[in-house]
Motif scaffolding. Structure first.
Motif, mmCIF file in Angstrom:
data_model
loop_
_atom_site.group_PDB
_atom_site.id
_atom_site.type_symbol
_atom_site.label_atom_id
_atom_site.label_comp_id
_atom_site.label_asym_id
_atom_site.label_seq_id
_atom_site.Cartn_x
_atom_site.Cartn_y
_atom_site.Cartn_z
ATOM 1 N N HIS A 37 0.833 -1.207 0.000
ATOM 2 C CA HIS A 37 0.000 0.000 0.000
ATOM 3 C C HIS A 37 0.870 1.260 0.000
ATOM 4 O O HIS A 37 0.484 2.302 -0.534
ATOM 5 C CB HIS A 37 -0.970 0.009 1.182
ATOM 6 C CG HIS A 37 -0.344 0.241 2.520
ATOM 7 N ND1 HIS A 37 0.032 1.490 2.967
ATOM 8 C CD2 HIS A 37 -0.025 -0.626 3.520
ATOM 9 C CE1 HIS A 37 0.557 1.380 4.181
ATOM 10 N NE2 HIS A 37 0.544 0.120 4.534
ATOM 11 N N ASP A 96 -1.926 -0.118 8.560
ATOM 12 C CA ASP A 96 -2.230 -1.535 8.806
ATOM 13 C C ASP A 96 -1.640 -2.000 10.137
ATOM 14 O O ASP A 96 -0.678 -2.779 10.154
ATOM 15 C CB ASP A 96 -1.712 -2.408 7.660
ATOM 16 C CG ASP A 96 -0.278 -2.049 7.266
ATOM 17 O OD1 ASP A 96 0.310 -1.162 7.922
ATOM 18 O OD2 ASP A 96 0.244 -2.655 6.323
ATOM 19 N N ASP A 114 -2.857 -4.412 -2.469
ATOM 20 C CA ASP A 114 -2.767 -4.549 -1.018
ATOM 21 C C ASP A 114 -3.649 -5.707 -0.574
ATOM 22 O O ASP A 114 -4.507 -6.190 -1.333
ATOM 23 C CB ASP A 114 -3.207 -3.239 -0.355
ATOM 24 C CG ASP A 114 -2.888 -3.204 1.135
ATOM 25 O OD1 ASP A 114 -1.908 -3.855 1.539
ATOM 26 O OD2 ASP A 114 -3.624 -2.539 1.882
ATOM 27 N N MET A 115 -3.478 -6.129 0.669
ATOM 28 C CA MET A 115 -4.321 -7.205 1.190
ATOM 29 C C MET A 115 -5.783 -6.798 1.241
ATOM 30 O O MET A 115 -6.672 -7.637 1.107
ATOM 31 C CB MET A 115 -3.837 -7.592 2.591
ATOM 32 C CG MET A 115 -2.473 -8.255 2.620
ATOM 33 S SD MET A 115 -2.476 -9.888 1.856
ATOM 34 C CE MET A 115 -3.427 -10.806 3.066
ATOM 35 N N SER A 116 -6.034 -5.521 1.434
ATOM 36 C CA SER A 116 -7.413 -5.058 1.596
ATOM 37 C C SER A 116 -7.888 -4.168 0.447
ATOM 38 O O SER A 116 -8.960 -3.586 0.527
ATOM 39 C CB SER A 116 -7.546 -4.279 2.913
ATOM 40 O OG SER A 116 -6.668 -3.156 2.922
#
Length: 338
Positions: free
Chosen positions: A137, A223, A298-300
């Motif tokens: 991110h 995060d 990104d993970m999200s």
């Protein structure tokens, strides 16, 4: 069908007659099990070792391989891989001193990277690195900042994901993501943090200071669920805490409810202290992460295919290079890059 296979020699005579398959002794079954296990083990070992065979062993990326005319195999033919701008510059200088014209002819990875560094220096740009949580991110945030404040197009971007904040490296200066194949190069074990390096014009440092601290909310990074020294907040400047640019970052840090402290490298997490560790980029240089980690979602959040496609453009233009780390040398890396 059984007779045909027996005549062809596929089924042993003593096993094919009278239901011999059912009369196999436990010892035979154990031997068969051991044999199958051995074959499976060799296949797994070959799968993970293949990238290193193709690249000529650890420390030899595919850019440094040539084909042997005698055996038709590949063998290493040049120095270890480039892992930092400082090392790349030193390699080119050594080649020029020895009569090599690779850099002046403009060929190869080192030549491209050196030209980029020279162009940045000529434009009055400074290489700065920023870290605060996952570099996925963070890289996306600085790509946006480059476009917003500098008007850079896709092939002018300089944001690169990597590792910073430690002195010790693995063999040949290698620093890699967490893995089970090259633990001596694991960035977490070596004390590195995830970071993003950007070439910032000297006169526009304040905008990037603001962009960095906008990634924190009430002094907490984007995060906070990711904890550990790998995710500590770091800032790399020429001269470190005594840098001539430090004033811009102090103002932005105070506005975000955070503080700057001189770092020595290899520290733990800074989450609770709301602190950013400041490093001297000459003493604690930036190391590019695997190509598979560049311009990644990104993970999200998914940033879209055009953003992900910047990876291939960056490889072509020499902004980044494939490393010899397992993630760039395995099926896992290929899947991660999709």
């Amino acid at each position: 069908a059984g007779k045909g296979r027996r005549e062809a020699g596929i089924i042993p005579e003593r096993l094919a007659v009278g239901g011999g398959w059912k009369k196999m002794t436990p010892r035979v079954w154990r031997l068969l099990a051991i044999g199958c296990t051995s074959v499976f083990t060799v296949m797994v070992a070959a799968f993970f070792a293949a990238p290193y065979v193709v690249r000529g062993g650890e420390g030899q990326p595919k850019e440094h391989m040539v084909r042997s005319p005698r055996a038709g195999t590949k063998k290493p033919s040049s120095p270890p891989p480039v892992t930092s701008i400082a090392e790349m510059t030193r390699m080119v200088e050594q080649r020029e001193a020895g009569g090599s014209h690779a850099a002046s002819e403009g060929g190869g990875l080192e030549g491209k990277m050196l030209r980029r560094q020279q162009e940045r220096s000529g434009r009055g740009e400074v290489e700065v690195y920023f870290g605060g949580g996952c570099f996925w991110h963070m890289q996306h945030a600085f790509v946006q900042a480059e476009r917003k404040y500098l008007g850079r197009t896709d092939n002018q971007l300089t944001s690169v994901a990597g590792y910073a904040g430690a002195r010790q490296t693995g063999p040949n200066g290698r620093v890699c993501y967490h893995n089970a194949l090259a633990r001596d190069s694991d960035y977490g074990r070596l004390g590195f943090a995830e970071a993003v390096q950007v070439a910032v014009p000297e006169g526009q440092m304040v905008q990037f200071a603001d962009s960095f601290f906008e990634r924190f909310h009430g002094g907490v990074r984007h995060d906070p669920q990711d904890t550990g020294g790998e995710y500590r907040s770091v800032l790399g400047l020429p001269g470190g805490i005594t840098s001539r640019f430090i004033a811009d970052f102090k103002v932005a840090a105070e506005r975000a409810g955070m503080k700057l402290e001189a770092g020595t490298g290899g520290e733990g997490d800074t989450l609770a202290a709301k602190t950013v560790l400041v490093y001297d980029t000459a003493a604690l240089p930036f190391h590019q992460a695997e190509a598979a980690h560049q311009f990644h979602d990104d993970m999200s959040a998914a940033y879209g295919q055009p953003y992900n496609a910047l990876r291939q453009l960056a490889l072509k233009d020499g902004l980044i290079h494939e490393t010899t780390c397992p993630l760039d040398s395995s099926l896992l890396g290929s899947l991660l890059s999709i």
